[in-house]
Design an enzyme around this catalytic site. Structure first.
Site, short mmCIF file in Angstrom:
data_model
loop_
_atom_site.label_atom_id
_atom_site.label_comp_id
_atom_site.label_asym_id
_atom_site.label_seq_id
_atom_site.Cartn_x
_atom_site.Cartn_y
_atom_site.Cartn_z
N ASP A 245 31.66 41.56 41.64
CA ASP A 245 32.45 40.61 41.64
C ASP A 245 31.61 39.14 41.45
O ASP A 245 31.28 38.46 42.32
CB ASP A 245 33.25 40.51 42.95
CG ASP A 245 34.26 39.54 43.17
OD1 ASP A 245 34.53 38.83 42.08
OD2 ASP A 245 34.76 39.65 44.34
N SER A 246 31.92 38.85 40.07
CA SER A 246 31.20 37.71 39.75
C SER A 246 31.88 36.48 40.24
O SER A 246 31.50 35.29 40.00
CB SER A 246 31.25 37.48 38.29
OG SER A 246 32.58 37.58 37.52
#
Length: 335
Positions: A245-246
């Site tokens: 999850d950037s």
């Protein structure tokens, strides 16, 4: 190609058809849209009636973007659409199911068109069992129904005819109410505030439909399902499935996963607090450094331990930037 059919009652509906479609099959499509029996439909193009049912649209010179005029009953040569008598009262929309078949692509070739026309003609029945059997027998129509009308699709696949008939009846009544509002709008004083509100709502809906049609044509991938991105890794020697999850600021781990990885003894509670995002969760503390193994690579990362977290581990932007782990994305596994 796309053509438009207009009636004397100001009903306008678009059709996506083949240029090889015969006139009798086009009338079957118009029957589904208008409720007027196909044998009573008379179509006019450029002021000239179309009388030969066996001729194709190409033979009549009808091209993409052209408009046809439809009325009920015979038309004499040279009879202009503006002089056409009104249709019989109650013909428009009478007894139609709420499922819209106008988006079904018409296959090329007269034989395939005739087959589709037969199925579409059956859709004009008020019998929910007939409509249900027709949809179940047509995978393409079922797919369109699932995308455009999920509630009716769920009722159809539930196996309960009673539930399907109830949902279908509710949607038919809602469509009839919308038609009554539309007729009221057309007949009302244009300077009336309620009529202006209905006109604005009608314009808004048409803009939304046009926007959706353009998106489906030019960006169909936006209507697909996006799969979440996971990788298999090991934390402190224990196997864990991590979510990439950037958009997350920090790397987090659930307290249950921390227990399994035997790192709860390293939690620094001075870093406790609350994580805010879509919701609010309590942060128990922080583990400042833990070894992570991704295939043959060994990296270190810190973890914020959350008290209640459904995902075992979430690799946030801090971890991704620190190690510049672009190569992780070549090893993603879809769960």
């Amino acid at each position: 190609m796309n053509i438009t059919v207009a009636t004397v009652t100001d009903q306008v509906f678009p059709l996506n058809v083949s240029e090889d479609l015969e006139l009798e099959n086009l009338k079957a499509f118009c029957e589904v849209e208008s409720g007027v029996p196909a044998n009573q439909i008379q179509l006019t193009f450029n002021g000239q009636p179309l009388n030969d049912d066996k001729k194709t649209l190409k033979e009549y010179g009808i091209k993409d973007g052209d408009m046809l005029f439809m009325q009920q009953g015979p038309v004499q040569q040279g009879f202009l659409p503006s002089q056409a008598p009104p249709m019989a009262g109650g013909a428009v929309g009478a007894g139609l199911p709420s499922f819209d078949f106008s988006n079904i692509q018409v296959p090329h070739g007269a034989a395939a068109s005739s087959s589709n026309s037969s199925r579409l003609s059956a859709a004009s029945s008020d019998n929910p069992a007939v409509i249900r059997e027709m949809l179940l027998a047509d995978p393409s129509a079922l797919s369109l129904l699932k995308q455009n009308n999920p509630r009716l699709s769920d009722a159809l696949t539930s196996g309960s005819l009673e539930r399907f008939a109830q949902v279908l009846k509710e949607q038919q009544e809602a469509k009839a109410e919308q038609e009554r509002l539309r007729l009221r709008m057309l007949n009302a004083d244009p300077f009336d505030s309620e009529a202006q509100r209905l006109i604005a709502e009608e314009i808004r809906k048409k803009n939304i439909e046009a926007n959706m049609e353009a998106a489906m044509e030019y960006n169909p991938e936006t209507f697909g399902t996006v799969v979440m991105l996971y990788i298999n890794c090991r934390v402190n020697g224990h196997p864990v499935k991590a979510f990439i999850d950037s958009g997350a600021q920090t790397t987090i781990m659930s307290s249950e996963c921390a227990e399994r990885c035997n790192i709860m003894r390293l939690v620094d509670q001075r870093w406790s607090g609350y994580a805010k995002g879509v919701g609010i969760q309590r942060i128990i503390g922080r583990v400042h450094m833990v070894q992570i193994q991704i295939e043959k690579d060994f990296l270190t990362s810190s973890f914020s331990i959350l008290e209640q977290q459904k995902m075992d581990m979430l690799l946030g932007l801090d971890m991704l930037k620190r190690h510049q782990v672009r190569h992780l994305f070549s090893r993603l596994l879809v769960c």
